[in-house]
Design a protein around this motif. Structure first.
Motif, mmCIF file in Angstrom:
data_model
loop_
_atom_site.group_PDB
_atom_site.id
_atom_site.type_symbol
_atom_site.label_atom_id
_atom_site.label_comp_id
_atom_site.label_asym_id
_atom_site.label_seq_id
_atom_site.Cartn_x
_atom_site.Cartn_y
_atom_site.Cartn_z
ATOM 1 N N ASN A 111 0.816 -1.218 0.000
ATOM 2 C CA ASN A 111 0.000 0.000 0.000
ATOM 3 C C ASN A 111 0.847 1.264 0.000
ATOM 4 O OD1 ASN A 111 -3.168 -0.441 0.469
ATOM 5 N ND2 ASN A 111 -2.052 -2.152 1.365
ATOM 6 N N CYS A 115 0.723 3.881 -3.140
ATOM 7 C CA CYS A 115 0.252 5.242 -2.832
ATOM 8 C C CYS A 115 1.285 6.312 -3.186
ATOM 9 C CB CYS A 115 -0.111 5.354 -1.356
ATOM 10 S SG CYS A 115 -1.654 4.524 -0.915
ATOM 11 N N ARG A 133 -3.764 12.735 -2.472
ATOM 12 C CA ARG A 133 -5.142 12.653 -1.987
ATOM 13 C C ARG A 133 -5.987 11.747 -2.883
ATOM 14 N NH1 ARG A 133 -6.002 17.696 -1.870
ATOM 15 N NH2 ARG A 133 -7.075 17.942 -3.867
ATOM 16 N N ARG A 135 -4.839 9.453 -5.014
ATOM 17 C CA ARG A 135 -4.290 8.094 -5.038
ATOM 18 C C ARG A 135 -4.723 7.301 -3.803
ATOM 19 N NH1 ARG A 135 0.443 6.384 -7.153
ATOM 20 N NH2 ARG A 135 -0.185 7.698 -8.923
ATOM 21 N N THR A 136 -4.597 7.895 -2.630
ATOM 22 C CA THR A 136 -4.978 7.182 -1.410
ATOM 23 C C THR A 136 -6.479 6.930 -1.367
ATOM 24 O OG1 THR A 136 -5.045 9.309 -0.250
ATOM 25 C CG2 THR A 136 -3.037 8.009 -0.038
ATOM 26 N N MET A 139 -6.945 3.861 -3.470
ATOM 27 C CA MET A 139 -6.439 2.664 -2.807
ATOM 28 C C MET A 139 -7.331 2.247 -1.636
ATOM 29 S SD MET A 139 -4.007 1.657 -4.576
ATOM 30 C CE MET A 139 -3.732 0.295 -3.467
ATOM 31 N N ALA A 140 -7.867 3.236 -0.904
ATOM 32 C CA ALA A 140 -8.769 2.902 0.198
ATOM 33 C C ALA A 140 -10.018 2.199 -0.324
ATOM 34 C CB ALA A 140 -9.144 4.163 0.970
ATOM 35 N N ASN A 143 -9.260 -1.416 -1.561
ATOM 36 C CA ASN A 143 -8.963 -2.317 -0.440
ATOM 37 C C ASN A 143 -10.221 -2.755 0.312
ATOM 38 O OD1 ASN A 143 -6.173 -2.648 -0.602
ATOM 39 N ND2 ASN A 143 -5.783 -0.717 0.453
ATOM 40 N N ILE A 178 -5.098 0.020 7.691
ATOM 41 C CA ILE A 178 -4.521 0.659 6.510
ATOM 42 C C ILE A 178 -5.587 1.459 5.757
ATOM 43 C CG2 ILE A 178 -3.476 0.207 4.250
ATOM 44 C CD1 ILE A 178 -2.054 -2.187 5.523
ATOM 45 N N GLU A 182 -5.725 5.464 4.894
ATOM 46 C CA GLU A 182 -5.880 5.936 3.513
ATOM 47 C C GLU A 182 -7.149 6.760 3.345
ATOM 48 O OE1 GLU A 182 -3.572 2.285 1.179
ATOM 49 O OE2 GLU A 182 -5.748 2.196 1.505
ATOM 50 N N GLN A 183 -8.169 6.488 4.149
ATOM 51 C CA GLN A 183 -9.405 7.259 4.061
ATOM 52 C C GLN A 183 -9.191 8.707 4.489
ATOM 53 O OE1 GLN A 183 -12.395 6.826 2.974
ATOM 54 N NE2 GLN A 183 -12.880 4.645 2.887
ATOM 55 N N HIS A 185 -7.273 10.745 3.430
ATOM 56 C CA HIS A 185 -6.556 11.444 2.367
ATOM 57 C C HIS A 185 -6.984 12.902 2.262
ATOM 58 C CE1 HIS A 185 -10.326 9.960 0.675
ATOM 59 N NE2 HIS A 185 -10.276 10.953 -0.196
#
Length: 584
Positions: A111, A115, A133, A135-136, A139-140, A143, A178, A182-183, A185
């Protein structure tokens, strides 16, 4: 193609990379488990032509190194499953094994890499913050799909990969942390205070408001997730956790509806809905039938333990190592609790309750559990069973007759309650290919080991498994605890061929008088005090027939001690260590 469109396309591609990384890991574990299962099957078949099984005692040096230093090795020294206890109800959790630590490291590195890769850190700070911001956020969202899959009891990867729910639960907790990070962001707003104030001013827009509400819900989940809080208020934690997850999912649904990553959210919600619907339908099918429904009969036993006999509406084929989730609405509402199945089948005729002459309460098909009284649900259930037994004794028709059959029962009549059973789950490990089997149990941990004994004895007598030596080591605190297994051990000890295969070693750690501890026979021995597990494992290894499988179920300290003893002999002979645990 503009820069914004290019980076949006790149974010999509990196989401694919994340899913492909998980897929590759799944394939690797599947191939490993397939090879392991195939080797065990061939080893069992070879027993028919080589009764001595000497070839299967020779270890492979590379596999032995992997077991000793990775698969069976604790993260630090010898401590793995022993809880760091703060009080009777609160602990700091356990330490992962080295293999689990590698999996967690894989999640974190994957991750962090996805990111940050391709981010032009030499650009303006506001540009870098905006890219991170987005990208995360992507990814959040991606996931969430593996996060929801890992949380399910009906996770299809459990039977596919032969990886226990306990391991998936560990990965779920860490991947969830994780996702929470990431949330957040939205905090990547750049260094200019004016830009942050301007961004906060946009919270009146639904897009920003939904994102903020999701972040707050995730933050509350993170705050209540540490082990001391989770264990001290587990029922509250569980209901609040599910409610907050639903709230966060609802807000993020409206937050990402314009982005391509929304499809990962749709997949996660679809899986969660399907899994919950499947559980509900199975629950209804298992427990309700025309004219019948599942009923639980609870008996309070010595040592704050209960024997629960489940009269099933629809019986299932029981296999050793299975567990189930039990609902008793009158005691625990809609909550369910996992318990290992100690015995499958009818209760012996001579062990039926004295009230059977009036109301036969055992069913042709039944499952039995041993449950230790703790806090919450089990404490309420134990007290209800005691009230039932005491009230019966005080209202008997012949209370002054010392020979009345109900007074001769050590437990009294059982408490009858409506129940729901969800399962079966588990049964991931087979011991059929081991010439030597060592079962180590502490207290009610015997519930996991007990069903393997009749299974292996009967098939060993028939010559369909490799087992030639089976040793049960059971550690209890008081001789009264032996009453827990009396109806079942009587059947086990009466099986044909049992004396040639099975040895039972009982250790009583707190006897009233050590002189009272006497061995009933040469195959069933009783000892006073705690055993030296290192010595017991060494004795089995020295007289080993074929490969040796060691299964342990008990408290964390016991499991760590058996694990340590097995690691010492891994390079000398073929030893497989199997640990049954359920961390929450």
């Amino acid at each position: 193609m503009g820069d914004s469109m290019w980076y949006a396309f790149l974010n999509d591609e990196l989401c694919y990379v994340s899913l492909w990384a998980f897929a590759c890991l799944i394939v690797m574990v599947f191939l490993w488990q397939t090879c392991f299962q195939l080797a065990a099957h061939l080893r069992r078949l070879a027993t028919f032509t080589d009764p001595s099984q000497r070839f299967h005692q020779i270890p492979d040096s590379r596999l032995a190194w992997l077991k000793r230093h990775v698969l069976y090795a604790p993260l630090w020294r010898n401590r793995h499953n022993r809880e760091m206890q703060l009080s009777q109800a609160i602990n700091m959790g356990t330490l992962p094994s080295r293999f689990h630590a590698l999996l967690l490291t894989f999640l974190v590195v994957l991750n962090v890499t996805l990111c940050t890769v391709t981010i032009p850190f030499e650009s303006k700070e506001s540009t870098v913050a905006a890219l991170i911001r987005n990208r995360t956020g992507y990814m959040a969202t991606v996931n969430l799909f593996p996060l929801f899959v890992m949380a399910g009891r009906n996770n299809p990867l459990i039977p596919l990969l032969h990886v226990s729910f306990d391991t998936w639960n560990l990965l779920h907790r860490w991947l969830g942390r994780i996702v929470v990070l990431e949330q957040w962001h939205m905090l990547s707003l750049g260094g200019c205070p004016r830009s942050k104030i301007a961004m906060l001013g946009t919270l009146s827009k639904p897009f920003m408001f939904n994102g903020l509400m999701c972040m707050i819900a995730m933050l509350v989940i993170l705050i209540q997730s540490p082990s001391p809080i989770r264990h001290a208020f587990y029922e509250t934690f569980l209901h609040l956790h599910i409610a907050l997850a639903c709230i966060a999912t609802g807000f993020v649904w409206h937050h990402v509806y314009r982005y391509s990553c929304r499809f990962y959210l749709y997949a996660a919600v679809a899986f969660w809905t399907f899994e919950r619907l499947t559980r509900f339908l199975i629950l209804v099918y298992r427990n309700f039938r025309a004219g019948a429904r599942t009923t639980a009969y609870v008996e309070a036993l010595p040592g704050d333990t209960m024997r629960i006999t489940l009269d099933l509406a629809r019986p299932w084929c029981f296999s050793p190592g299975q567990y189930l989730f039990l609902y008793i609405p009158s005691i625990g509402g809609w909550t369910s609790h996992p318990f290992s199945v100690a015995w499958g089948g009818d209760m012996p005729v001579h062990e039926k309750s004295p009230l059977d002459r009036l109301d036969s309460w055992t069913a042709p098909k039944s499952l039995s559990l041993l449950v230790r009284r703790r806090t919450g649900f089990t404490d309420k259930l134990f007290k209800a069973a005691l009230v039932q037994q005491h009230s019966f004794r005080s209202t008997m028709a012949y209370p002054d007759d010392p020979m009345h059959p109900s007074l001769q029962s050590p437990c009294g009549p059982p408490l009858r309650l409506a129940a729901l059973v969800e399962g079966p789950y588990g049964s991931l490990h087979s011991l059929d290919s081991y010439g030597t089997v060592l079962l180590v149990a502490g207290g009610v941990g015997i519930t996991h080991c007990l069903p393997f004994m009749p299974h292996l004895i009967q098939k060993s007598t028939a010559g369909t498994v490799s087992a030639r030596k089976i040793t049960l080591v059971w550690i209890v605190q008081s001789p009264e605890h032996l009453e827990w297994l009396r109806p079942w051990m009587t059947e086990v000890l009466a099986l044909p061929g049992r004396r040639e295969v099975l040895r039972v070693k009982l250790f009583v750690t707190r006897p009233r008088n050590p002189r009272e501890i006497k061995s009933p026979s040469s195959t069933v021995e009783m000892f006073s005090g705690r055993p030296s597990l290192q010595t017991l494992v060494q004795m089995e290894a020295e007289n080993q027939v074929g490969a040796m499988g060691v299964m342990c179920c008990g408290n964390g300290g016991l499991s760590d001690e058996v694990r340590r003893a097995c690691r010492r002999h891994v390079g000398e002979t073929v030893v497989d260590y199997i640990e049954e645990s359920f961390t929450w």
